[in-house]
Design an enzyme around this catalytic site. Structure first.
Site, mmCIF file in Angstrom:
data_model
loop_
_atom_site.group_PDB
_atom_site.id
_atom_site.type_symbol
_atom_site.label_atom_id
_atom_site.label_comp_id
_atom_site.label_asym_id
_atom_site.label_seq_id
_atom_site.Cartn_x
_atom_site.Cartn_y
_atom_site.Cartn_z
ATOM 1 N N ILE A 4 7.981 111.859 -35.234
ATOM 2 C CA ILE A 4 7.065 111.688 -36.357
ATOM 3 C C ILE A 4 5.888 112.620 -36.108
ATOM 4 C CG2 ILE A 4 5.547 110.046 -37.530
ATOM 5 C CD1 ILE A 4 7.627 107.900 -36.801
ATOM 6 N N ASN A 6 2.776 112.757 -36.751
ATOM 7 C CA ASN A 6 1.468 112.294 -36.291
ATOM 8 C C ASN A 6 1.553 111.464 -35.010
ATOM 9 O OD1 ASN A 6 2.566 110.063 -37.480
ATOM 10 N ND2 ASN A 6 0.735 109.452 -38.580
ATOM 11 N N CYS A 7 2.694 111.453 -34.360
ATOM 12 C CA CYS A 7 2.875 110.769 -33.080
ATOM 13 C C CYS A 7 2.331 111.673 -31.966
ATOM 14 C CB CYS A 7 4.357 110.482 -32.865
ATOM 15 S SG CYS A 7 4.783 109.932 -31.200
ATOM 16 N N ASP A 8 1.414 111.150 -31.171
ATOM 17 C CA ASP A 8 0.809 111.943 -30.093
ATOM 18 C C ASP A 8 1.850 112.478 -29.116
ATOM 19 O OD1 ASP A 8 -1.752 111.607 -31.102
ATOM 20 O OD2 ASP A 8 -2.211 109.905 -29.794
#
Length: 114
Positions: A4, A6-8
């Site tokens: 994803i 926006n997953c760090d």
């Protein structure tokens, strides 16, 4: 690589892959969807504890019926409906799969391109 945007951890993995000179195509599970055929391969390759993130917000917000569906014989529909239930990132290369992004996974990724 499946993840994803926006997953760090996914962002760190993409940055690391680029720095290592490893080509990668990113598939955003939220924006691009989760291919059912790919999920079937992952479910065959990993046990659910490896694949499903039970510590994440998505899992904790599920009701008991959804959690039971994930633990049942076929969790496919629940995971496709909420791909954020998966641990990330998931790597796929020549029929091999890898979940997560820590030192052991980095070493495995390097070995895949050698």
């Amino acid at each position: 690589m499946y993840g994803i945007k926006n997953c760090d951890t996914c962002r760190k993995a993409l940055k690391w892959l680029q720095a290592e000179g490893i080509d990668c195509r990113f598939h955003d599970l939220r924006a691009d969807g989760l291919p059912g055929a790919e999920l079937e391969k992952w479910l065959s390759a990993f046990d659910r504890d490896t694949l499903v993130n039970k510590r994440g917000t998505s899992y904790r917000q599920l009701d008991d019926a959804a959690k039971a569906a994930l633990a049942g014989d076929d969790p496919t529909a629940e995971i496709i409906a909420q791909p954020t239930l998966l641990k990330r990132p998931i790597f796929s290369h020549n029929g091999r799969y890898l979940v997560g992004f820590k030192e052991p996974e980095k070493e495995t990724l390097k070995s895949w391109v050698d």
